[in-house]
Motif scaffolding. Structure first.
Motif, PDB file in Angstrom:
ATOM      1  N   LEU A 135      37.155 -17.158   9.591  1.00  0.00           N
ATOM      2  CA  LEU A 135      37.278 -15.818   9.005  1.00  0.00           C
ATOM      3  C   LEU A 135      38.522 -15.105   9.547  1.00  0.00           C
ATOM      4  O   LEU A 135      39.267 -14.455   8.800  1.00  0.00           O
ATOM      5  CB  LEU A 135      36.011 -15.005   9.292  1.00  0.00           C
ATOM      6  CG  LEU A 135      35.920 -13.626   8.648  1.00  0.00           C
ATOM      7  CD1 LEU A 135      36.139 -13.680   7.138  1.00  0.00           C
ATOM      8  CD2 LEU A 135      34.561 -12.979   8.956  1.00  0.00           C
ATOM      9  N   LEU A 136      38.771 -15.244  10.833  1.00  0.00           N
ATOM     10  CA  LEU A 136      39.981 -14.631  11.397  1.00  0.00           C
ATOM     11  C   LEU A 136      41.231 -15.199  10.743  1.00  0.00           C
ATOM     12  O   LEU A 136      42.172 -14.463  10.420  1.00  0.00           O
ATOM     13  CB  LEU A 136      40.027 -14.849  12.916  1.00  0.00           C
ATOM     14  CG  LEU A 136      39.140 -13.898  13.721  1.00  0.00           C
ATOM     15  CD1 LEU A 136      38.971 -14.391  15.152  1.00  0.00           C
ATOM     16  CD2 LEU A 136      39.725 -12.477  13.716  1.00  0.00           C
ATOM     17  N   LEU A 181      48.457  -6.420   6.788  1.00  0.00           N
ATOM     18  CA  LEU A 181      47.170  -5.879   6.351  1.00  0.00           C
ATOM     19  C   LEU A 181      47.260  -4.353   6.231  1.00  0.00           C
ATOM     20  O   LEU A 181      47.623  -3.687   7.192  1.00  0.00           O
ATOM     21  CB  LEU A 181      46.082  -6.210   7.389  1.00  0.00           C
ATOM     22  CG  LEU A 181      45.782  -7.693   7.617  1.00  0.00           C
ATOM     23  CD1 LEU A 181      45.032  -7.883   8.931  1.00  0.00           C
ATOM     24  CD2 LEU A 181      44.971  -8.249   6.456  1.00  0.00           C
ATOM     25  N   ARG A 197      33.777 -18.007  12.862  1.00  0.00           N
ATOM     26  CA  ARG A 197      34.563 -16.849  13.308  1.00  0.00           C
ATOM     27  C   ARG A 197      36.051 -17.119  13.215  1.00  0.00           C
ATOM     28  O   ARG A 197      36.833 -16.295  12.746  1.00  0.00           O
ATOM     29  CB  ARG A 197      34.177 -16.543  14.761  1.00  0.00           C
ATOM     30  CG  ARG A 197      34.308 -15.097  15.109  1.00  0.00           C
ATOM     31  CD  ARG A 197      33.547 -14.323  14.124  1.00  0.00           C
ATOM     32  NE  ARG A 197      33.343 -12.926  14.484  1.00  0.00           N
ATOM     33  CZ  ARG A 197      32.906 -12.038  13.620  1.00  0.00           C
ATOM     34  NH1 ARG A 197      32.648 -12.408  12.372  1.00  0.00           N
ATOM     35  NH2 ARG A 197      32.721 -10.792  13.981  1.00  0.00           N
ATOM     36  N   ARG A 217      46.363 -15.023   5.449  1.00  0.00           N
ATOM     37  CA  ARG A 217      46.599 -14.504   4.094  1.00  0.00           C
ATOM     38  C   ARG A 217      47.067 -13.055   4.109  1.00  0.00           C
ATOM     39  O   ARG A 217      47.606 -12.549   3.138  1.00  0.00           O
ATOM     40  CB  ARG A 217      45.313 -14.613   3.268  1.00  0.00           C
ATOM     41  CG  ARG A 217      44.919 -16.071   3.055  1.00  0.00           C
ATOM     42  CD  ARG A 217      43.928 -16.217   1.928  1.00  0.00           C
ATOM     43  NE  ARG A 217      43.473 -17.601   1.839  1.00  0.00           N
ATOM     44  CZ  ARG A 217      42.203 -17.967   1.846  1.00  0.00           C
ATOM     45  NH1 ARG A 217      41.241 -17.062   1.920  1.00  0.00           N
ATOM     46  NH2 ARG A 217      41.874 -19.235   1.764  1.00  0.00           N
ATOM     47  N   GLY A 218      46.828 -12.360   5.228  1.00  0.00           N
ATOM     48  CA  GLY A 218      47.263 -10.971   5.337  1.00  0.00           C
ATOM     49  C   GLY A 218      46.708 -10.124   4.220  1.00  0.00           C
ATOM     50  O   GLY A 218      45.571 -10.307   3.790  1.00  0.00           O
ATOM     51  N   ASP A 232      41.405 -16.379   7.786  1.00  0.00           N
ATOM     52  CA  ASP A 232      41.461 -15.799   6.433  1.00  0.00           C
ATOM     53  C   ASP A 232      42.264 -14.495   6.468  1.00  0.00           C
ATOM     54  O   ASP A 232      43.101 -14.236   5.611  1.00  0.00           O
ATOM     55  CB  ASP A 232      40.056 -15.467   5.913  1.00  0.00           C
ATOM     56  CG  ASP A 232      39.272 -16.709   5.506  1.00  0.00           C
ATOM     57  OD1 ASP A 232      39.887 -17.781   5.363  1.00  0.00           O
ATOM     58  OD2 ASP A 232      38.039 -16.591   5.342  1.00  0.00           O
ATOM     59  N   TYR A 233      41.980 -13.667   7.451  1.00  0.00           N
ATOM     60  CA  TYR A 233      42.689 -12.384   7.557  1.00  0.00           C
ATOM     61  C   TYR A 233      44.149 -12.556   7.940  1.00  0.00           C
ATOM     62  O   TYR A 233      45.037 -11.987   7.322  1.00  0.00           O
ATOM     63  CB  TYR A 233      42.006 -11.471   8.581  1.00  0.00           C
ATOM     64  CG  TYR A 233      40.788 -10.794   8.012  1.00  0.00           C
ATOM     65  CD1 TYR A 233      40.933  -9.740   7.118  1.00  0.00           C
ATOM     66  CD2 TYR A 233      39.513 -11.207   8.347  1.00  0.00           C
ATOM     67  CE1 TYR A 233      39.822  -9.116   6.568  1.00  0.00           C
ATOM     68  CE2 TYR A 233      38.395 -10.598   7.800  1.00  0.00           C
ATOM     69  CZ  TYR A 233      38.556  -9.548   6.906  1.00  0.00           C
ATOM     70  OH  TYR A 233      37.476  -8.939   6.352  1.00  0.00           O
ATOM     71  N   LEU A 234      44.385 -13.368   8.976  1.00  0.00           N
ATOM     72  CA  LEU A 234      45.733 -13.381   9.537  1.00  0.00           C
ATOM     73  C   LEU A 234      46.680 -14.297   8.769  1.00  0.00           C
ATOM     74  O   LEU A 234      47.877 -14.036   8.711  1.00  0.00           O
ATOM     75  CB  LEU A 234      45.685 -13.765  11.016  1.00  0.00           C
ATOM     76  CG  LEU A 234      44.768 -12.874  11.877  1.00  0.00           C
ATOM     77  CD1 LEU A 234      44.940 -13.214  13.348  1.00  0.00           C
ATOM     78  CD2 LEU A 234      45.012 -11.385  11.640  1.00  0.00           C
ATOM     79  N   PHE A 240      50.615  -8.721  10.332  1.00  0.00           N
ATOM     80  CA  PHE A 240      50.094  -9.656   9.331  1.00  0.00           C
ATOM     81  C   PHE A 240      49.963  -9.040   7.940  1.00  0.00           C
ATOM     82  O   PHE A 240      49.296  -9.592   7.066  1.00  0.00           O
ATOM     83  CB  PHE A 240      48.773 -10.248   9.815  1.00  0.00           C
ATOM     84  CG  PHE A 240      48.963 -11.108  11.044  1.00  0.00           C
ATOM     85  CD1 PHE A 240      49.614 -12.327  10.935  1.00  0.00           C
ATOM     86  CD2 PHE A 240      48.548 -10.668  12.290  1.00  0.00           C
ATOM     87  CE1 PHE A 240      49.830 -13.114  12.058  1.00  0.00           C
ATOM     88  CE2 PHE A 240      48.765 -11.456  13.423  1.00  0.00           C
ATOM     89  CZ  PHE A 240      49.407 -12.675  13.304  1.00  0.00           C
TER      90      PHE A 240
END
Ligand SMILES: [Zn+2]
Ligand SMILES: [Zn+2]
Lengths: 322, 293, 293, 322
Positions: free
Chosen positions: B281-282, D153, B278, B288-289, B284-286, D151
């Motif tokens: 994965l978080l 997104l 988890r 790499r944006g 990965d999002y935050l 961030f």
């Protein structure tokens, strides 16, 4: 007549004062000797009061800080501010009366004011929850901090709370979240922040609006990580040892200056701030105005750096580092 | 990291990770049985270890030590501790019931740790992070000057090196034996967390049982995404204080992770076994944006 | 401006301000008596006019027209309207029960106004502002394309000229006769208000009776400080809609200014007579900021 | 078996479909003539369905948009997103299940997703309040918008709500405030925003998360300033005239493109999106991915300017100006 609140340690003093008052109410015209005795008693009382208040123990100061007649945030605002506009509400849940928020002018300085607000009587205290703030109160404070920042108004805060309210609804609405967010916001605010400890400084609920670029502590105000009673009941399993614990917690104004947390101790009249409030208001007004003047000349980037450095330096650590 | 990888990594490190003392019940040789605090069933300790110290019968999450937390979250071999030498002193000469120095000494002995938080550089799912984990065995993982300093440095190191921060929290609150020095750590750590946020570097917190008082009310909940372990007690005021104040019993489940989720305070309650994936994965999002994968 | 100054100013303008039609009950010659909606007492209209159209018996705030609002708030002689020519058309050819064009025509005739909002440059307590006031007589001061456009321009003019914005709101909500064009004015006006806010220019709103639906849920509550007149009904959903949904009667005082104050939604409930001074003082704070007086 | 939801206008079609299904369930091996008739009936039905759906009235489209089997936000997320992490809570009051908030990946694009969330059955619908959001739902959405912006997104939103909930508690907690703040935030968000109308677009509650740099409308989705029923009961004092009013409100996907509010109409299979959801998911995924790709190359200042200009242009006014 309102029943007087007498603190244990001042009982001998109060008994003498009562006697003096009684004597003074007599017609002493025919008895000049007695009159001179009365004046001598008065002088003795003054000395005793000075002595008593010059050497208060931390726990005694806590008693003074909680004295029901002690001037409260709203008294300071009424006395030292002009053009006051109280602002209400957090825009999401409610208007917590335990926080006073206002636009106000102090000695020509336009500022935003925040303070814990206790009541002066039972019904006020119920409405204001004895100055114990719920999350919506901290959120109201944050709204006004943002407003102050947006329009370049310095922030002046008055600290006077037993602590953030420990209750079911407060937890449900995120008491810890509200305090943490307020700490974060206050730490980064781009306007000058002057905090004044006027009474009780109870833990996280006090801290949420209780630090900045200056911290001025009234002589008998306290500021503590935990109430002495709670600390005693945890460590000694005996809340009665509060007096003893109070001496360990480094919670007096003088302690705070020694620890590098507060900037100055503002002396109170013998007998506590409630004995001569106008004198205290005058001193607070002057000190706050001075701080605002000093901070007003600092650019906001520099202000931020200094506030961070100020916080950054607090703490005493050992180090095994090479 | 998949769960089976974690198993392998755990096995590989079992006899090399000597620094952290094992959790309560775990300092017994393999083959010993322990009683689950929650369901009271007897669990084979080896099985517990294989299951991230989660009771196979009821799902109760046993306490982990700080080093077990690090082991759980960090990519194998990636963790390098810093500031292990930053420790508490007794600045106030605090004595109530017993001297603070005695509490410190016994905490050090029992936990094998110099302080209540362990911080270091690591990678998680390949992302460079600064990882901190608190250890409840050390005076209830209370925050004094040293914990405040180490957490602040965690944010500062991350800021300087443009890393994300991942903090696994547990705490009884501020360390009262350091008085106002402790309380001020709340402001100090919050200020450091804010600086990280202003630079748009990600910060994830994992709230574990229990996280209370001044730690909850400062850096622990200032994360971009807040995860919590199942059944963890998290809040500001302790249940006993609240009961004394309101003079009534608290509802069942009050201040648990699940209660907080329902009240909008945490993003997700994540069983321990799913935490590494988890968090990865978080990140990965935050980290790499909006960069296209 | 003091209240007695206001009296004088009002007198001076009584026979010159011909533009705004008087409020309901006020389009009668001096000396006529009107019934208070709230306490049902008979009030001498002249007395009502002297009292900012507040009932001297019960304090009920009678409706004001947009021009009366301007007169109340703007420094005497300072108001210059703009965009009076921006008006509603009937882009959808809307006919339900009666044609929209008919509603528009009769609104114009009854109110003497081209649209439901009047906007212009003014000073308040000497501060340059853009002042807008809505007029409930004009199809319930509902927001269609023209109202949305004028409110948007209010923010844009203020932004361009670095003025503060003061808006006195009243509205039944979005103007359904313009369909989605109306709904989108909520986003458009909110976007314009945001641009003003990003430039740190002050915006004050005065919520008057009634302010509902799409106007409340957009620019009306995006102000830095929100004032409300006593007893004004302010909310999102109308009371009848809510009653139909929840199948029960609403509590007394629901959605009034006082209710909103208690629930943290407005900064202050200000009696009409105190509004000019209040707005002036607020502008002193927000326009001048921390500048030392 | 679950009871089928049959809309009035499709009743003749459904009756034929039932008949066809019945015929097909028979063993027609011995009756080749009947078999060919069956196929001919099937073809006729297809034609009828095409015709019916090619000329739906606005009110009929409203029926389709509300069909209980119509794919919902969570279906789109499940079908077109990978690596989904749902985020919960507004950090001040609660977690409104009527809003779905998540981090997700669409065709390689890492995004934040927001959508109104209806239930698929009664208990889900009670938990999710039939997709009618309370203020805490909009505040959750705003929290995730800020996270997305922080961030970098892009934001993808799915619009499907009868409207913001009209209730006492919603008003108490500032429904209008929450919507207004969401509109303001969304209008200024510095990341691309792609909105997709998938079902009902009910008024302010839809708009709060329902506009951006692109608005893609499914053919039978509606978007309206007010529900046709409410409009009819206000203007005609007769909610039964909803069908008539629906034709006046310019609320269909095609109307919205005509008014310059939506960018494109995404055709649905005859019978509505629920007849062939995979087909619709594929089309939505493709259109959203295209929009994200196009918007990804626009700088954030330029993006802001364009979004403002887009909103700024909406409206039709007369002018007496000289
Ligand atoms: Zn168990
Ligand atoms: Zn009256």
């Amino acid at each position: 007549m309102k029943r007087r609140h007498v603190m244990d340690f001042e009982r001998p003093l109060v008994e003498l004062e009562d006697k003096l008052a009684e004597l003074r109410s007599l017609d002493l015209a025919q008895n000049p000797e007695l009159a001179s005795e009365v004046e001598s008693l008065a002088a003795q009382i003054d000395v005793l009061r000075e002595e008593t208040y010059a050497s208060l123990s931390p726990w005694e100061r806590v008693q003074v800080s909680r004295h029901p007649d002690r001037p409260k945030t709203q008294d300071y605002v009424a006395a030292i501010c002009t053009d006051v506009i109280e602002l209400h509400g957090d825009r999401t849940f409610g208007d917590d009366e335990a926080i006073l928020a206002a636009l106000a002018t102090i000695d020509g300085h336009r500022v935003a004011v925040l303070g814990h607000r206790k009541g002066k009587n039972t019904s006020e205290n119920i409405a204001r929850n004895f100055g114990m703030v719920h999350p919506e109160g901290f959120r109201k404070a944050m709204r006004v901090m943002r407003l102050a920042e947006k329009f370049g108004l310095p922030l002046v805060t008055f600290i006077d709370t037993p602590g953030a309210y420990p209750g079911i609804e407060a937890e449900e609405r995120g008491q810890a979240w509200a305090i943490a967010e307020s700490l974060s916001l206050l730490s980064g605010l781009r306007v000058p922040v002057v905090a004044v400890g006027i009474g009780e400084g109870g833990s996280g609920g006090a801290l949420a609006i209780g630090f900045g670029d200056r911290l001025i502590m009234l002589e008998n105000a306290y500021y503590s990580v935990i109430s002495p009673e709670a600390c005693a009941s945890i460590l000694h399993k005996d809340a009665g040892k509060a007096a003893e614990v109070a001496s360990c917690l480094s919670m007096t104004a003088t302690d705070l200056v020694g620890l590098g947390i507060a900037d100055e101790v503002l002396p109170e009249p013998a007998g506590g701030a409630h004995r001569a409030p106008e004198e205290v208001f005058g001193a607070v007004r002057a000190r706050v105005a001075t701080a605002l003047r000093e901070l007003g000349s600092v650019g906001s980037d520099e202000l931020q750096e200094r506030r961070y450095a100020r916080l950054r330096a607090i703490g005493v650590i050992g180090s095994d580092e090479g | 990291m998949s769960i089976s990888d974690w198993f392998k990594a755990r096995e590989a490190r079992r006899y090399t990770s000597a620094k952290g003392a094992p959790a309560r019940g775990a300092d017994l040789p393999d083959g010993v049985w322990v009683t689950c605090d929650s369901c009271k069933r007897i669990v084979y300790d080896g099985q517990l270890a294989e299951n991230f110290r989660v009771c196979p019968s009821c799902g109760h999450h046993f306490d982990l030590t700080a080093h077990q937390r690090v082991e759980l979250l960090a990519d194998p071999g990636s963790f390098t501790e810093f500031d292990a030498g930053v420790t508490s002193t007794d600045p106030l000469g605090f004595v109530a019931a017993k001297p603070y120095v005695t509490s410190l000494a016994s905490a050090r002995e029992r936990s094998g740790l110099p302080e209540a938080v362990v911080c270091g550089r690591a990678t998680i799912g390949g992302h460079p992070v600064v990882l901190g984990a608190m250890d409840f065995r050390f005076i209830g993982a209370s925050m004094g000057s040293a914990v405040g300093e180490k957490v602040t440095r965690t944010f500062e190191v991350a800021l300087a090196e443009r890393r994300a921060v991942v903090l696994s929290t547990a705490s009884g609150g501020a360390r009262m034996q350091e008085g106002m020095l402790s309380l001020m750590q709340m402001a100090k750590t919050s200020a450091a967390a804010r600086r990280l946020a202003e630079e748009r570097l990600p910060y994830l917190s994992v709230l574990t049982n229990p996280t209370m008082g001044g730690v909850t009310a400062s850096f622990a909940v200032l994360a971009d995404v807040i995860l919590a372990e199942p059944g963890a007690l998290v809040g500001f005021a302790g249940p006993r204080v609240i009961e004394q104040t309101i003079k009534q019993h608290l509802p069942k489940g009050f201040q648990t992770s699940e209660f907080l989720l329902e009240h909008g305070m945490v993003d997700e309650v994540v069983p321990r076994g799913q935490l590494p994936a988890r968090v990865t994965l978080l990140l990965d999002y935050l980290v790499r944006g909006g960069e296209v994968a």
